[in-house]
Scaffold this motif. Structure first.
Motif, PDB file in Angstrom:
ATOM      1  N   PRO A  45       5.730  16.499  -3.063  1.00  0.00           N
ATOM      2  CA  PRO A  45       5.912  16.726  -2.025  1.00  0.00           C
ATOM      3  C   PRO A  45       7.279  16.087  -1.851  1.00  0.00           C
ATOM      4  CG  PRO A  45       4.672  14.682  -1.463  1.00  0.00           C
ATOM      5  CD  PRO A  45       4.228  14.882  -2.632  1.00  0.00           C
ATOM      6  N   PHE A  79       5.904   4.537  -1.649  1.00  0.00           N
ATOM      7  CA  PHE A  79       5.791   3.745  -0.712  1.00  0.00           C
ATOM      8  C   PHE A  79       6.287   2.814  -0.575  1.00  0.00           C
ATOM      9  CE2 PHE A  79       1.657   5.687  -2.526  1.00  0.00           C
ATOM     10  CZ  PHE A  79       1.501   6.673  -1.751  1.00  0.00           C
ATOM     11  N   ASP A  98       7.112  -0.144   0.837  1.00  0.00           N
ATOM     12  CA  ASP A  98       6.557  -1.894   0.788  1.00  0.00           C
ATOM     13  C   ASP A  98       6.076  -2.023  -0.569  1.00  0.00           C
ATOM     14  OD1 ASP A  98       6.597  -3.741   2.576  1.00  0.00           O
ATOM     15  OD2 ASP A  98       4.462  -3.773   2.810  1.00  0.00           O
ATOM     16  N   LEU A  99       6.000  -1.496  -0.790  1.00  0.00           N
ATOM     17  CA  LEU A  99       5.231  -1.195  -3.323  1.00  0.00           C
ATOM     18  C   LEU A  99       5.985  -1.475  -3.450  1.00  0.00           C
ATOM     19  CD1 LEU A  99       2.758  -0.745  -0.754  1.00  0.00           C
ATOM     20  CD2 LEU A  99       1.649   0.137  -2.846  1.00  0.00           C
ATOM     21  N   LEU A 122      -1.680   2.484  -8.028  1.00  0.00           N
ATOM     22  CA  LEU A 122      -2.560   3.508  -6.988  1.00  0.00           C
ATOM     23  C   LEU A 122      -2.620   4.159  -7.733  1.00  0.00           C
ATOM     24  CD1 LEU A 122      -0.463   3.164  -3.877  1.00  0.00           C
ATOM     25  CD2 LEU A 122      -2.905   1.985  -4.674  1.00  0.00           C
ATOM     26  N   ARG A 124       3.835   8.585 -10.790  1.00  0.00           N
ATOM     27  CA  ARG A 124       2.515   8.184 -10.624  1.00  0.00           C
ATOM     28  C   ARG A 124       2.058   9.808 -10.624  1.00  0.00           C
ATOM     29  NH1 ARG A 124       3.933   6.820  -4.465  1.00  0.00           N
ATOM     30  NH2 ARG A 124       4.352   9.162  -3.292  1.00  0.00           N
ATOM     31  N   ARG A 169       6.542   4.283  23.700  1.00  0.00           N
ATOM     32  CA  ARG A 169       5.413   5.265  23.213  1.00  0.00           C
ATOM     33  C   ARG A 169       3.576   5.901  23.709  1.00  0.00           C
ATOM     34  NH1 ARG A 169       5.492   3.413  17.429  1.00  0.00           N
ATOM     35  NH2 ARG A 169       3.768   3.148  17.598  1.00  0.00           N
ATOM     36  N   ALA A 183      -3.764  -0.196  -1.666  1.00  0.00           N
ATOM     37  CA  ALA A 183      -3.984   1.200  -1.497  1.00  0.00           C
ATOM     38  C   ALA A 183      -3.837   1.396   0.940  1.00  0.00           C
ATOM     39  CB  ALA A 183      -5.288   1.717  -1.483  1.00  0.00           C
ATOM     40  N   ARG A 235      -2.498  -0.717   2.348  1.00  0.00           N
ATOM     41  CA  ARG A 235      -0.674  -1.041   2.770  1.00  0.00           C
ATOM     42  C   ARG A 235       0.210   0.693   2.080  1.00  0.00           C
ATOM     43  NH1 ARG A 235       0.875  -4.889  -0.917  1.00  0.00           N
ATOM     44  NH2 ARG A 235       3.124  -4.344  -0.826  1.00  0.00           N
ATOM     45  N   ALA A 236      -0.503   0.659   0.868  1.00  0.00           N
ATOM     46  CA  ALA A 236       0.076   2.404   0.624  1.00  0.00           C
ATOM     47  C   ALA A 236       0.016   3.107   2.296  1.00  0.00           C
ATOM     48  CB  ALA A 236      -0.116   3.371  -0.357  1.00  0.00           C
ATOM     49  N   GLU A 269       2.030   3.204   4.697  1.00  0.00           N
ATOM     50  CA  GLU A 269       3.340   4.361   5.596  1.00  0.00           C
ATOM     51  C   GLU A 269       3.129   5.939   5.143  1.00  0.00           C
ATOM     52  OE1 GLU A 269       6.350   3.222   2.621  1.00  0.00           O
ATOM     53  OE2 GLU A 269       5.634   1.184   2.089  1.00  0.00           O
ATOM     54  N   ASN A 270       2.237   6.126   4.339  1.00  0.00           N
ATOM     55  CA  ASN A 270       2.061   7.616   4.514  1.00  0.00           C
ATOM     56  C   ASN A 270       0.716   7.809   3.869  1.00  0.00           C
ATOM     57  OD1 ASN A 270       2.082  10.200   3.797  1.00  0.00           O
ATOM     58  ND2 ASN A 270       4.253   9.889   3.754  1.00  0.00           N
ATOM     59  N   GLU A 283      -0.856  10.945   3.541  1.00  0.00           N
ATOM     60  CA  GLU A 283      -0.809  11.936   2.624  1.00  0.00           C
ATOM     61  C   GLU A 283      -0.551  11.775   1.939  1.00  0.00           C
ATOM     62  OE1 GLU A 283       1.329  15.033   4.293  1.00  0.00           O
ATOM     63  OE2 GLU A 283       0.502  15.976   6.155  1.00  0.00           O
ATOM     64  N   HIS A 284       0.651  10.736   0.583  1.00  0.00           N
ATOM     65  CA  HIS A 284       1.032  10.358  -0.188  1.00  0.00           C
ATOM     66  C   HIS A 284      -0.646   9.936  -0.978  1.00  0.00           C
ATOM     67  CE1 HIS A 284       5.280  11.097  -0.391  1.00  0.00           C
ATOM     68  NE2 HIS A 284       4.712  12.312   0.457  1.00  0.00           N
ATOM     69  N   VAL A 285      -1.000   9.110  -0.579  1.00  0.00           N
ATOM     70  CA  VAL A 285      -2.287   8.307  -0.749  1.00  0.00           C
ATOM     71  C   VAL A 285      -3.578   9.403  -1.536  1.00  0.00           C
ATOM     72  CG1 VAL A 285      -3.602   6.168  -0.921  1.00  0.00           C
ATOM     73  CG2 VAL A 285      -1.746   6.242   0.285  1.00  0.00           C
ATOM     74  N   SER A 306       5.991  -1.279  13.959  1.00  0.00           N
ATOM     75  CA  SER A 306       6.873   0.005  12.853  1.00  0.00           C
ATOM     76  C   SER A 306       7.682   1.172  13.979  1.00  0.00           C
ATOM     77  CB  SER A 306       5.503   1.124  11.778  1.00  0.00           C
ATOM     78  OG  SER A 306       4.830   1.215  12.659  1.00  0.00           O
ATOM     79  N   LEU A 318       7.145   4.022  13.190  1.00  0.00           N
ATOM     80  CA  LEU A 318       6.834   5.494  12.682  1.00  0.00           C
ATOM     81  C   LEU A 318       5.558   5.435  13.808  1.00  0.00           C
ATOM     82  CD1 LEU A 318       5.887   4.608   9.224  1.00  0.00           C
ATOM     83  CD2 LEU A 318       8.118   5.533   9.942  1.00  0.00           C
TER      84      LEU A 318
END
Lengths: 230, 328, 290
Positions: free
Chosen positions: A87, A93, A95-96, A104, A147, B105, C168, C170-171, C174-175, C177-179, C285, C287
């Motif tokens: 995208p 990520f 935080d990683l 990943l 990645r 929220r 994964a 944790r990822a 955050e997002n 869709e990206h995972v 967060s 978000l």
């Protein structure tokens, strides 16, 4: 169909709720090709890529990848099969660490050979233990592409890779794309005309949800004939 | 003149049908439906129009009920003034907590409201037990004096009063839905940023919606208080927190008549089923899950398009329908 | 002035009750972080854990065995619910899943009433020994509860930071869709997270059971506190949840020493105060959308 396409999109229609955003889009790509999509903002380029990647569900049409129909497949399975979408938001990520980001990618594809990534992007080697949130825009883009490279994808869908990046990095990415295309077919959505002209084997011009032109001829591509669609 | 009639006829038809319920069913049932639907419309408005879900409606119900009860128990005897106190109490509390809550929220909003309901429950049961008499509640049925014209200390005349109040409430909410303000509410739900760019202030729109909706809920609470002549902390107990949300969903979120339809079905089922099974929660829970999985449109939300089809030529229900369309 | 002994036992009481809140809130927090759902039904798994603990300890006489069984059953129930219901609604709006989860909670309480009846049930405390801390006798069981919750925190931390699935998750926080775009089956991550959450809620119920009476509404009794913990700590943050759980535990316990009604009111006041300063809690967060 089979004319050796790795990815063939036929008559793709898509809508967001009531609003129709894609009309009968056709797209073909052969292995080793670099195909770019150009068009103004809102022309439906990103939507097209997202539909191919299975993130959005098209209302009708067919998508064939490697002789398999992708319609109705979950997007992670599509990615696993070797069709990956990168995208444009450049959201790694954060935080990683860089290493964990790559882990990943490896975890999903069971491909732990990181040399293929660091060969293209040597910069990432020095950044391995840094949190991805602290990377620059260019480094993030490298990581995003890096990645996605794990697992030897057959087609990469890259959304506006050079948007907001410094010219030096754009140049670097250009060379990477050229290198990559030897192994992987690339579908790139791009607004940077010189880059488009330099790397494309074929250009699709989009306007208001339709593919309005398909430019295959090398001379026309070099001449920048697609400029009128931007 | 014609327009005035057009505007009113949906509501009048709905309330004519509601009036019929009085004829065919026992009085307590009819009154319960009226008050309950007033109780639910606040929640429906918050969820359907502003996108705020509140599991804490019993808190505001209790505020209204106790404000009325305090007046009738300690100070006066006139139930009309008691009702005024209920509305006033609701208004004061919502104005006090509103500015805190509407900044949140929607997910935090729901949780904070739920916490508020529990706190109000403890307040009434334990902390203020000196004046609320804790679990025993306050009895003031016999303290209420008869009032001239419409004697609401009598159930049969209370029904007429509640009916008129409900009619007024519906007219008010229909007016809100049709106004620019109603459109703004919907806009904060859908895209608050864009509304901001148009020059509207999200905060005040939401605050007003919050105050309106929960004052209505307080009104329902004080109606309950006057009707029963009794209040207890039970009405804000956490096992009843789901009721308004369930009925909102059951009736159809964001529709004008959803609360009425939902209240009829819910109250009816409760009477029927709790007599037989006695395990009411089981059913509500699964009903809720089922409606959500089945498409969350609720009864009115499902019926409305069908009615529209059936009556499209005659246009009888033209006004019944318009309310729902905007909710989507 | 407050008595020193009272204060120490108050602190221990607060720590133990905070531990229970933590075990429950962590599930809510994880689920919100990854799936963006507010899983009110965690309170059901808490009750399930407590009831299974009751039943098993009644039969075998061992509360520890009961808590283990409660944890397992709660995990299984949460797995079933996740598969049957959540799988269909992950894509939906957060209020939608919240309403559905409330339905599950209410329905589940009905089932519990159906199986175990309305009467509150006692669970015997497995160890009545007390140890002496600074001149005050403190029940060992409460200390064990605190230790268990700290172990769980450490375990969750290791899981999230050292295992690939944890990374994964944790990822995905955050997002998502990206995972998914990397080719990872996020629905499996969702299931794993949900089972962890349900299991921990069950554990909380099992550990809490000997300290209170087990009754069908028990989930609803702690509901307000658990939400205050989650809101103060911030949805989606493990660290924030731990801190705010112990904070709320202490406020409840010390508050009730000073003036009994404070136990209920003070956490609420703190929550309002924190929301006034930070609408998303201490570590929440910002978000909401994926």
């Amino acid at each position: 169909m089979n004319n050796g396409e790795i990815l063939a999109v036929r008559g793709l229609n898509a809508s967001y709720g009531e609003a129709k955003v894609l009309f009968d889009c056709d797209l073909d790509i052969q292995p080793g090709q670099v195909v770019t999509c150009v068009g103004r903002n809102g022309a439906g380029k990103t939507t097209l890529l997202k539909n191919i990647a299975g993130i959005l569900k098209p209302t009708s049409g067919s998508i064939t990848f490697n002789d398999r129909n992708l319609i109705g497949m979950m997007s992670y399975n599509i990615a696993k099969m070797g069709l990956k979408y990168i995208p444009q938001d450049k959201k790694v990520f954060s935080d990683l660490t860089v290493r964990e980001n790559l882990e990943l990618g490896s975890y999903a594809t069971k491909d732990y050979n990181w040399d293929q990534v660091t060969d293209y992007f040597p910069r990432l080697k020095q950044l391995m233990d840094r949190k991805a949130g602290y990377l620059s825009g260019g480094e993030r883009q490298m990581l995003m592409i890096g990645r996605a490279l794990l697992g030897a994808p057959k087609v990469l869908l890259i959304d506006e890779p050079t948007e907001g990046l410094a010219p030096g990095i754009v140049e670097h990415l250009k060379n990477v794309f050229k290198e990559l295309s030897k192994k992987t077919a690339l579908v790139i959505v791009e607004q940077n005309l010189p880059l488009v002209c330099a790397i494309s084997d074929k250009i699709y011009a989009m306007k208001e949800g339709r593919i309005v032109a398909e430019i295959k001829d090398g001379e026309s591509i070099k001449a920048g004939i697609c400029e009128q669609y931007l | 003149m014609m327009n005035v009639f057009r505007w009113w006829r949906g509501i009048l038809l709905a309330f004519f049908l509601l009036g019929l319920i009085r004829v065919f069913s026992p009085l307590p049932f009819a009154i319960e439906i009226l008050i309950f639907s007033i109780y639910v419309i606040g929640c429906n408005f918050l969820l359907g129009r502003v996108g705020f879900i509140s599991f804490g409606q019993p808190a505001y119900l209790a505020v209204g009920a106790y404000s009325t009860a305090f007046y009738l128990f300690y100070f006066g005897t006139n139930p009309y003034i008691g009702l005024l106190f209920g509305i006033l109490g609701g208004l004061v509390v919502t104005v006090l907590v509103g500015p805190f809550f509407v900044r949140l929220r929607s997910d935090y909003f729901a949780l904070v409201n739920l916490a508020l309901a529990v706190i109000v429950f403890y307040l009434m049961e334990k902390v203020l037990a000196g004046i609320t008499h804790g679990d025993n509640g306050l009895w003031f049925l016999t303290r209420m004096t008869s009032t001239p014209v419409l004697d609401i200390s009598k159930p049969s005349e209370f029904f007429i009063f509640a009916f008129l109040v409900a009619l007024a409430v519906w007219a008010f909410y229909k007016y809100l839905d049709d106004s620019v303000y109603g459109a703004c509410c919907l806009a904060t739900k859908i895209n608050e940023d864009k509304l901001k760019f148009l020059g509207y202030d999200n905060f005040s729109i939401r605050l007003l919606a919050f105050v309106i909706a929960n004052t209505t809920t307080a009104l329902a609470g004080s109606l309950y208080a006057v009707y029963f002549g009794f209040v207890s902390p039970e009405m804000s107990s956490h096992s009843r927190c789901a009721d308004p949300v369930v009925v909102t969903i059951l009736g159809g979120v964001g529709t004008l008549y959803g609360p009425i339809v939902g209240s009829i079905v819910y109250t009816g089922m409760k009477d029927l089923i709790s007599g037989v099974v006695g395990n009411w929660e089981l059913l509500i829970g699964f009903l809720l899950v089922f409606i959500m999985l089945a498409g969350e449109k609720g009864i009115w939300g499902t019926l409305e398009p069908l009615l529209k089809k059936a009556f499209s030529r005659k246009g009888v229900l033209a006004n019944l329908q318009d309310s729902g369309e905007k909710g989507r | 002035m407050m008595d020193g002994q009272l204060l120490i036992s108050g602190v221990i009481f607060g720590l133990s009750i905070g531990s229970i809140f933590f075990l429950m809130a962590i599930g809510l927090s994880l689920c919100f972080g990854l799936m963006r759902i507010i899983s009110l039904d965690q309170l059901l798994y808490y009750s399930v854990g407590a009831y299974i603990t009751y039943s098993i300890s009644l039969v075998t006489g061992s509360m520890w065995l009961g808590a283990l069984g409660g944890l397992v059953v709660a995990g299984v129930v949460s797995f079933a619910v996740e598969r049957l219901i959540y799988m269909r609604i992950y894509e939906r709006d957060i209020t939608f899943t919240m309403i559905t989860s409330f339905g599950i909670l209410i329905g589940g309480v009905g089932v519990i009433k159906f199986i175990w009846g309305l009467v509150p049930r006692p669970v015997p405390i497995p160890m009545v020994t007390q140890i002496n801390i600074l001149g005050t006798d403190v029940p060992v069981y409460r200390l064990i509860v605190v230790v268990i919750s700290l172990l769980v925190y450490a375990g969750i931390w290791l899981f999230l930071n050292r295992t690939i699935i944890g990374k994964a998750i944790r990822a995905g926080t955050e997002n998502v869709e990206h995972v998914e775009g990397l080719g990872i089956n996020v629905y499996r991550l969702f299931t794993i997270t949900f089972i962890i959450a349900g299991t921990l809620s069950g554990l909380a119920g099992g550990l809490h059971a000997p300290l209170i009476m087990v009754d069908p509404q028990m989930g609803l009794h702690v509901l307000a506190f658990v939400f205050m913990v989650v809101i103060i700590g911030g949805l989606g943050s493990i660290k924030g949840t731990l801190i705010s759980a112990f904070l709320v535990g202490q406020v409840v316990s010390i508050g009730s020493l000073i003036y009994a009604p404070l136990a209920q009111m003070a956490p609420f006041a703190i929550m309002l105060l924190i929301l006034l300063i930070r609408p998303t809690g201490l570590y929440g967060s910002k978000l909401l959308k994926r």
